[in-house]
Design a protein around this motif. Structure first.
Motif, PDB file in Angstrom:
ATOM      1  N   VAL A  62      34.592  25.693  41.153  1.00 15.70           N
ATOM      2  CA  VAL A  62      33.776  26.653  40.415  1.00 15.70           C
ATOM      3  C   VAL A  62      33.720  26.261  38.946  1.00 15.70           C
ATOM      4  O   VAL A  62      32.647  26.286  38.323  1.00 15.70           O
ATOM      5  CB  VAL A  62      34.335  28.082  40.593  1.00 15.70           C
ATOM      6  CG1 VAL A  62      33.581  29.066  39.706  1.00 15.70           C
ATOM      7  CG2 VAL A  62      34.254  28.513  42.044  1.00 15.70           C
TER       8      VAL A  62
ATOM      9  N   SER B  96      34.683  31.650  47.166  1.00 12.22           N
ATOM     10  CA  SER B  96      34.665  30.610  46.126  1.00 12.22           C
ATOM     11  C   SER B  96      33.717  29.475  46.483  1.00 12.22           C
ATOM     12  O   SER B  96      33.006  28.953  45.624  1.00 12.22           O
ATOM     13  CB  SER B  96      36.082  30.062  45.912  1.00 12.22           C
ATOM     14  OG  SER B  96      36.934  31.047  45.396  1.00 12.22           O
TER      15      SER B  96
ATOM     16  N   TYR C  47      33.300  32.463  34.146  1.00 11.46           N
ATOM     17  CA  TYR C  47      33.663  31.582  35.248  1.00 11.46           C
ATOM     18  C   TYR C  47      34.219  30.241  34.767  1.00 11.46           C
ATOM     19  O   TYR C  47      34.659  29.441  35.584  1.00 11.46           O
ATOM     20  CB  TYR C  47      32.458  31.354  36.157  1.00 11.46           C
ATOM     21  CG  TYR C  47      31.965  32.614  36.823  1.00 11.46           C
ATOM     22  CD1 TYR C  47      32.538  33.069  38.009  1.00 11.46           C
ATOM     23  CD2 TYR C  47      30.936  33.367  36.264  1.00 11.46           C
ATOM     24  CE1 TYR C  47      32.086  34.223  38.619  1.00 11.46           C
ATOM     25  CE2 TYR C  47      30.482  34.522  36.857  1.00 11.46           C
ATOM     26  CZ  TYR C  47      31.064  34.951  38.033  1.00 11.46           C
ATOM     27  OH  TYR C  47      30.628  36.108  38.634  1.00 11.46           O
TER      28      TYR C  47
ATOM     29  N   HIS D 206      37.699  30.173  35.853  1.00 12.01           N
ATOM     30  CA  HIS D 206      37.924  30.570  37.243  1.00 12.01           C
ATOM     31  C   HIS D 206      39.079  29.765  37.824  1.00 12.01           C
ATOM     32  O   HIS D 206      39.304  28.597  37.473  1.00 12.01           O
ATOM     33  CB  HIS D 206      36.642  30.342  38.051  1.00 12.01           C
ATOM     34  CG  HIS D 206      36.615  31.051  39.364  1.00 12.01           C
ATOM     35  ND1 HIS D 206      37.216  30.541  40.500  1.00 12.01           N
ATOM     36  CD2 HIS D 206      36.055  32.237  39.730  1.00 12.01           C
ATOM     37  CE1 HIS D 206      37.023  31.371  41.503  1.00 12.01           C
ATOM     38  NE2 HIS D 206      36.315  32.415  41.069  1.00 12.01           N
TER      39      HIS D 206
ATOM     40  N   LYS E 281      32.851  42.502  35.950  1.00 12.94           N
ATOM     41  CA  LYS E 281      31.834  41.468  36.079  1.00 12.94           C
ATOM     42  C   LYS E 281      30.468  42.060  36.387  1.00 12.94           C
ATOM     43  O   LYS E 281      29.460  41.558  35.950  1.00 12.94           O
ATOM     44  CB  LYS E 281      32.201  40.480  37.190  1.00 12.94           C
ATOM     45  CG  LYS E 281      33.122  39.414  36.749  1.00 12.94           C
ATOM     46  CD  LYS E 281      33.115  38.263  37.736  1.00 12.94           C
ATOM     47  CE  LYS E 281      33.497  38.687  39.109  1.00 12.94           C
ATOM     48  NZ  LYS E 281      33.583  37.557  40.054  1.00 12.94           N
TER      49      LYS E 281
END
Length: 1154
Positions: free
Chosen positions: A557, A512, A549, A552, A353
């Protein structure tokens, strides 16, 4: 005394009884809510509950005349204080309501104030019962305890005051507004709390308890009135003074942090739930300065000279770092940029990432890359070792968190405009050059506590929310100036720095909950930034960065990512940068390293790289993603989601966000979404058939947006080529499938009126050409359902149904049906008398559309349609429109439009009937009153247009009617004095409508109209508001046309006045404007709004048509026979003026050539 302080804050680790662990009274503590009588009771009481019941019963049995009262009270208090009920019982203790109010109130009468040791124990017991056990406290108990503690403060020794204040702070928690007398005594200049909470108080523990008590007084629980502004102001000043006061010498840092926390809570309670009422200027700057200092409380290696006041300024002002000591640099990585740089690169290689691309590296200039690596990599190691449990936060972290909570309260309470000047103190505008400034991004990127980072993100989101008008000035598309930095460039730099910092936070965040807030903060930034005025590339990087994402594991999120995508496709849509992102192939949109497009590369580089362009009919990747999220099972399911045995769909939150993104995508980028016609139809039909009303609602809204996009394609003014439109036969098939599906059930779902209203809006978004080709039974179903829903009691459904009928009345296949027109008119007339304003507003809008239909039918069908329509129905419509014209502005703006159409539609025979004469006169006077009123400009614009529309009716007795003078006078006044140029334009156009000289009345009125138009033309550039200048060219064009129209109708009796006006200075100005009017090809500087005005009834004559009209005017004036010699001379002067214009125009045409 030490026992009481330990009760307030566990950090002191002291208590009266060793087995009693007290609880802190904090800002996060829930308010005291009584437990209901019918609350579920446990099967058996625990030993702790039994002991409490026995002690409470024994306490209630004690009397003042008991010989052993003191010993028994001591024993009972010790027993009640000795048990920690929170740890002794697994289940919450359920204490009977008839028991709980008695012990505190009854015991207060047994403990005399001269027995100070008992008073201390009793105060500890009050705090224990109210804070730990959440014992019920009714109004009587509140009064008893407030009076007892207040008397104890006056009569008992100073050593007891800490415990007494502790009990008092618990009693007044959220009840400050109900203790008027106590507050007036405690908060006066010589009051006990004011003395003990003063920064000069040497006892830091007593000062902390006093500040806590004052904070609890300021706390407002929802449903209760706020504390009086006078006392709130006193508390506010003391809290602010405490925050600015230095730490006393020889004071422990832990104790001082507790004092600061109490002051921060109090300041937050003062600001919560209302507007800022504590003065402007330095008051706000002082609060912001204190909060900014405390946001960085306990930051390691920080040495900053903090100002006492922040002043609004466009540039960062104060945060100059003092020269750091060699042993304590600001950050360890600051001492060696190369070391941090190397370590950062290694970490990025080990984590996908955070991997840096050549795109980002190529953008580094003069050390910007070192700044990025330093900020993004350093916190990552610290965060993994940070503690996430909020109650275990270290005291400095807790101070930073409370300071940010208080800052959030400031942002919400202060007007947005007042905060704009302080942006540079909290938001950076440059990534490099000198030491980094201390801003909210510093906390977001470098603070070790995820809770503190979360609070900073919430503050930044609140600052960005609603800042669109402020950020609209940002621009960096032009080359930067070297002599000075314009404000627009500073704003653009701030936006870019926010993008950079939040992108780094997105990559580095491990929590998160905080990650969700990072994405939400990005959504606020995207929704308010003017990307059409910025260099492209920001959204491209963000688009690819958030792509991973979407899958995710945390549902919040995933929902936040979709919300961010929705903000991107909504921002200034259609935006070329986003359009290219949507057209990229799916493999490139996923963010693979081989397909990333940099902002510096050509926008179509991905096409060249693959050797072919994306197919025109392929759906955007984002659209496919949202469809799959709504309809397909999750690829990776947790144990709880797969417990049902079958594949589970995405959670409702994610599916709703996906449907909203689809709606935004269809609204902003319909040409890219139209190829997915069938997919959208199938998706909406499927979702409408589900049981979740929220899913049904958003699918109906998606259908409405898609239908609106099709209608926009077929509007003539949009000039969409026929080859780019969706064919009508496909639109017909689309709506046939939708209308034969579950949409009908949604229309009849009385349990969910919002869904019914949205379904009505969906019916209103059908393309008129497609509606005409639908089967007759389908058309009849739509009309019947809408007519029926207008009788529903719910105002949302009625409003939507009336609006849909107002749309249908304009359909070519329905507007010539007299029966449908009559039915719709009766429905609208009934809705105009509804008690809800929104219903009346939509009914007035539909009435305006209905009267537009009457004018269209009159022009297309002639007198046959007029005769077919009932006179009584017309009379009712006229009377209803007159009543609506006296309603609120949102109703009036369309009511006056309907009045103008009705006055245009009436025939000669109807006007002569006595039953029509009074409503007709009332209608004109209502329009005149509206034109002269202080109503909104839209209302006055429509009223001027309505008068011009009425003047088109040749049967209207303008020359003889008593109200005619008022109508012309109102228009003449507005055309010269109204601040809004659009209103002036419509009033000038209305004055040029009458086709005969007799309509202007006598010579005096005709001269008045001429002078008004000439004066308005002379002052056409004198705008009070700078925004009106964009309409000045259109205003001059309309005024010049109106003056030539008056010349074309003028008679001999008008010549003296005209010749005098054209001979002087005024005449020379008019001549210049008329020459420009004759020679200009199009209306210079004309806007879309002005174009709509002209298309609504004004003629659009080119230069040749104007030349012909001018020639005809000269010929007509020459043919006029003057009875007296003087009249002939004046006529000749006017003719020479016109011939001069004609000669100049002819030479212009010859010079210009064919």
């Amino acid at each position: 005394m030490s026992a009481s302080v330990g009760a307030v804050a566990p950090a002191f680790s002291r208590s009266v009884v060793s087995s009693f662990t007290s609880m802190a009274l904090s800002a996060e503590a829930p308010p005291f809510h009584p437990r209901g009588v019918d609350a579920p009771q446990p099967d058996s009481l625990s030993e702790a509950e039994k002991q409490f019941s026995r002690c409470a019963a024994k306490l209630r049995s004690l009397r003042e005349d008991s010989g052993q009262l003191r010993e028994e009270l001591n024993q009972l208090f010790d027993q009640l204080l000795s048990e920690n009920y929170n740890r002794s019982c697994e289940l919450p203790i359920t204490i009977r309501p008839e028991v709980t109010p008695c012990p505190p109130a009854h015991a207060s009468g047994l403990v005399p104030l001269n027995q100070e040791h008992l008073v201390v124990k009793f105060c500890q017991l009050v705090h224990h019962l109210l804070n730990q056990l959440k014992v019920i406290m009714d109004e009587q108990t509140l009064d008893v305890l407030v009076n007892y503690t207040a008397n104890a403060m006056k009569q008992c020794s100073t050593w007891t005051h800490s415990d007494v204040l502790l009990a008092l702070s618990t009693v007044v928690y959220g009840n400050g507004s109900q203790c008027h007398q106590l507050i007036s005594d405690l908060l006066c200049d010589d009051g006990v709390i004011m003395q003990y909470s003063s920064p000069s108080q040497p006892n830091i523990e007593l000062r902390h308890v006093a500040l806590t008590c004052m904070a609890n007084i300021c706390l407002r629980i929802p449903g209760q009135p706020p504390l009086d502004d006078q006392y709130r102001g006193v508390c506010f000043q003391l809290f602010l003074k405490t925050l600015h006061s230095p730490k006393p010498p020889n004071t422990d840092d832990l104790f001082y942090c507790m004092v600061v926390q109490a002051a921060l809570k109090g300041l937050q309670f003062c600001l919560s739930g209302g507007k800022w009422k504590f003065g402007a200027g330095e008051e706000l700057g002082s609060v912001l300065a204190a909060l900014k200092r405390l946001m960085f409380q306990g930051a390691p290696g920080l040495s900053v000279e903090w100002p006492a006041v922040l002043y609004p300024a466009p540039l960062s002002q104060y945060e100059a770092l003092s020269p750091p000591k060699p042993a304590e640099p600001l950050k360890t990585s600051d001492t060696s940029v190369e070391t941090g740089k190397a370590s950062g690169k290694k970490k990025r290689k080990s984590k996908g990432k955070g991997k840096k691309t050549q795109t980002e590296e190529s953008r580094a200039e003069d050390g910007e890359e070192e700044e990025k690596e330093e900020v993004s990599e350093l916190p990552r190691g610290r965060r993994n070792g940070g503690r996430d449990d909020g109650e275990a936060l270290p005291k400095p972290c807790r101070v930073r968190q409370l300071a940010l909570h208080c800052m959030l309260a400031v942002v919400k309470s202060v007007e947005k405009r007042s905060l704009y000047g302080y942006w540079s103190s909290f938001i950076p505008d440059s990534p490099a050059g000198g030491p980094p400034s201390l801003t909210l991004l510093t906390i977001i990127l470098k603070d070790s506590s995820p809770k503190v980072r979360l609070c900073a993100l919430q503050v930044l989101s609140a600052i960005l929310d609603g800042s669109r008008h402020f950020l609209a000035a940002a621009e960096d598309t032009a080359s930067p100036r070297t002599s000075y930095t314009p404000f627009s460039f500073l704003l653009a730099a701030a936006i870019r720095e926010l993008h950079r910092g939040l992108s780094l936070a997105l990559l580095a965040e491990t929590s998160s909950q905080t990650l969700t807030q990072v994405i939400k903060c990005l959504a606020f930034l995207v929704a308010n930034a003017p990307y059409h005025r910025l260099r492209p590339g920001l959204l491209s990087l963000l688009w690819k960065q958030i792509r991973p994402y979407v899958r995710h594991r945390d549902v919040t999120v995933r929902g936040a990512v979709l919300r961010l995508y929705g903000a991107i496709v909504t921002a200034q849509a259609p935006l070329p940068e986003v359009q290219l992102l949507l057209q990229q192939p799916e493999s490139l949109s996923s963010g693979s390293s081989s397909g990333i497009v940099t902002p510096q590369e050509p926008a179509l580089s991905w096409r060249n790289r693959n050797g072919a362009s994306s197919p025109e009919n392929s759906s955007p990747w984002l659209l496919k993603l949202c469809v799959s999220l709504v309809t397909h099972p999750r690829e990776e399911q947790s144990d709880s989601e797969g417990a049902g045995g079958g594949p589970a769909l995405e959670p409702s939150q994610v599916r709703l966000e996906a449907l909203q993104v689809l709606s935004h995508l269809v609204r902003g980028y319909f040409p890219l979404a139209q190829s997915s016609l069938n997919e959208i139809g199938q998706l909406s039909t499927r979702c409408l058939g589900e049981m979740d009303p929220s899913i049904q609602l958003h699918s109906a809204k998606l259908l409405e947006e898609f239908g609106a996009g099709i209608i926009q394609q077929y509007r003539a003014e949009n000039n969409v080529p026929e080859s780019s439109r969706i064919p009508v036969n496909q639109v017909v098939a689309f709506w046939s499938d939708v209308l034969s599906g579950p949409l009908n059930a949604a229309l009849q779902n009385e349990q969910h009126p919002t869904l019914q209203a949205s379904a009505c809006d969906t019916l209103a978004s059908i393309l008129p050409q497609a509606f005409a080709q639908l089967p007759d039974k389908t058309q009849l179903m739509c009309i019947t359902v809408l007519l029926g829903l207008t009788y529903v009691e719910n105002y949302l459904v009625k409003t939507a149904a009336v609006r849909a009928l107002g749309v249908y009345i304009l359909f070519p296949c329905l507007r010539e049906d007299v029966m449908f027109v009559a039915d719709t008119a009766n429905i609208i007339l009934a809705a105009l008398d509804d008690r809800f304003t929104n219903v009346r507003a939509k009914a007035a809008w539909s009435l305006g559309n209905l009267t537009d239909t009457l004018i269209i039918n009159m022009e297309n069908l002639g007198g046959d349609f007029q005769e077919e329509l009932s006179d009584m129905l017309l009379l009712k419509m006229l009377q209803a429109a007159n009543r609506a014209a006296a309603d609120r502005d949102k109703v009036k703006c369309n009511a006056v439009r309907a009045l103008g159409n009705l006055l245009h539609f009436l025939r000669q025979g109807q006007m002569t009937r006595s039953v029509f004469q009074r409503p007709l006169e009332d209608a004109v006077r209502a329009l005149v009153k509206t034109v002269q009123s202080e109503a909104t400009m839209k209302v006055r614009w429509n009223a001027c247009y309505a008068l011009g529309n009425a003047f088109r009716n040749s049967a209207l007795p303008l020359e003889t009617a008593p109200w005619s003078e008022d109508a012309f006078s109102a228009l003449c006044h507005v055309v010269t004095s109204c601040k809004n140029f659009k209103v002036r334009i419509k009033s000038a156009a209305a004055l040029a409508v009458p086709a005969q000289r007799s309509c202007y009345g006598d010579t005096k009125r005709f001269s008045c109209v001429w002078r008004s138009l000439a004066t308005a033309l002379e002052n056409s550039e004198d705008a009070v508001n700078f925004l009106e200048y964009r309409y000045s060219a259109c205003l001059r064009h309309t005024l010049s046309g109106a003056l030539l129209h008056l010349l074309s109708l003028s008679e001999l009796q008008d010549m003296p006045g005209l010749s005098a006006a054209l001979a002087g200075e005024e005449g020379r100005g008019v001549r210049e404007h008329l020459i420009k009017y004759l020679t200009v090809e199009e209306e210079e500087g004309k806007t879309d709004e002005a174009g709509e005005e002209r298309n609504s009834g004004e003629e659009n004559n080119g230069p040749q048509q104007r030349r012909v009209q001018l020639q005809q005017t000269v010929v007509r004036l020459k043919s006029l026979k003057a009875e007296e010699e003087g009249g002939a001379e004046e006529k000749e002067a006017v003719v020479r003026f016109l011939e001069d214009l004609l000669r100049i125009f002819t030479s212009y045409v010859l010079k210009k050539g064919p």
